[in-house]
Design a protein around this motif. Structure first.
Motif: not given
Length: 380
Positions: A195-203, A210-216, A234-243
């Protein structure tokens, strides 16, 4: 032999200067918009604000009386007997030399973005301008570059041709190299089940990158919830942090999921939806042979057309609509295949019928192969 006048002796003691010559002088006066220099010539030299820097400044904050400065002669006589000097052009010459060395040595430079243009960014290195095209600003397309205004960035010089005024910077190259290094580190430690944390890059319509820090990684629409997600936007937007859960790794492709096992609604389904239980749910979707009713997010049950009413119904849409709430009875539960069958008819009071044609039993529709329909519905 005639004797020289004082004026002639004074003039002969002063140096001569030429346009383009580099001269050193001492600040004898400074105003917000000009600097006056003693350059050892019969006239003083003037550096205007526009010839001091490409950035508007109050010159009294930059130099003080007694400072020495190197400048370049623009005009020996400006028409009023003064020498016009430039500081920024001499600095730019030095800056170009600095940039040329960086170009030849592939050195990484650092500078502040002074302008955001339609086609890219402009930075200043020792008063020499460097243009970074939009395509070389990042390792991915960025529509809005305004966030870089005033920001200090690193880059390399990919093209150096000052005669044609083509001095091109490249930030993308550095970002790609850094990303490759991060990707190598990421895949070395990443494994399925993490289980890792990433940033939504594109919807997109089909999923989220999701950008996982080195790979999507791709979070497919089918893995966003145990329930149904109709529109990822309607659920996600660019920049959201996800686990997210690492579901699968194939080469450099990473499949992600938000369907964590401890939240699986089927874990308690057999107890909660035992045969004979009366339940209420919402019609999620319909086919010609029945309606799928969402009991809880992630658990759908089939209400076969023959079990909607004791009256003959041609198709479910004749009496039901999506979103409608219905109450029915659980008549079959198949834990292995995760299939639940409902009946509204089973809740209705029995009626005596003198002669009637045999009806389908509650079990008749359970054997209907709905796997293809569910698969088709999931793809849509």
């Amino acid at each position: 032999m005639s004797e020289l006048t004082f004026e002639q002796m004074l003039e002969s003691s002063l140096k001569t200067i030429h346009t383009g010559e580099v001269v050193e002088g001492t600040v004898i006066d400074v105003k917000p918009d000009e600097i006056i220099l003693n350059i050892g010539y019969k006239s003083d030299g003037i550096v205007s604000r526009s010839e001091y820097s490409n950035t508007p400044v109050d010159l009294t904050t930059c130099v003080k009386v007694g400072d020495t400065m190197e400048t370049k002669v623009l005009k020996v006589n400006d028409g009023e007997g003064q020498v016009l000097l430039t500081y920024k052009r001499l600095a730019a010459d030095k800056g170009n030399k600095r940039i040329e060395e960086a170009f030849e040595n592939k050195e990484v430079l650092k500078a502040t973005v002074t302008q955001v243009l339609d086609g890219g960014l402009s930075v200043i290195v020792d008063e020499a301008r460097v243009f970074i095209p939009a395509s070389l600003v990042s390792d991915s397309y960025e529509k809005d570059l305004t966030k870089y205004a005033g920001q200090e960035i690193e880059f390399v010089i990919s093209e150096f041709n000052p005669k044609r005024r083509r001095v091109i910077g490249d930030r993308r190259q550095l970002m790609m190299a850094k990303r490759a290094e991060l990707q190598k580190e990421l895949f070395a430690r990443l494994k399925v089940g993490d289980v890792v944390e990433g940033i939504v890059k594109n919807v997109t319509d089909f999923g989220v990158f999701v950008d996982l820090g080195g790979a999507d990684g791709l979070l497919h629409i089918s893995e966003m919830s145990w329930g149904r997600v109709e529109n990822p936007r309607k659920v996600f937007k660019t920049g959201d942090t996800l686990k997210v859960l690492i579901k699968e790794i194939t080469g450099t492709k990473i499949a992600l999921s938000l369907k964590f096992d401890d939240a699986n609604p089927w874990l308690e389904a057999e107890k909660k939806f035992a045969v004979g239980t009366e339940v209420t749910g919402k019609v999620a979707r319909m086919t010609d042979f029945g309606a799928f009713v969402e009991l809880v997010p992630g658990v759908d049950a089939l209400l076969h057309v023959s079990q909607i009413s004791k009256e003959h119904i041609e198709k479910p849409s004749d009496v039901l609509k999506v979103g409608e709430e219905v109450t029915a009875k659980i008549v079959d539960f198949n834990a292995a295949d995760r299939k639940i069958s409902l009946s509204i008819k089973a809740l209705q009071a029995p009626e005596e019928e003198a002669v009637s044609e045999p009806e389908e039993s509650d079990a008749d529709f359970v054997s209907v192969d709905i796997d293809a329909e569910i698969a088709k519905d999931t793809e849509e």
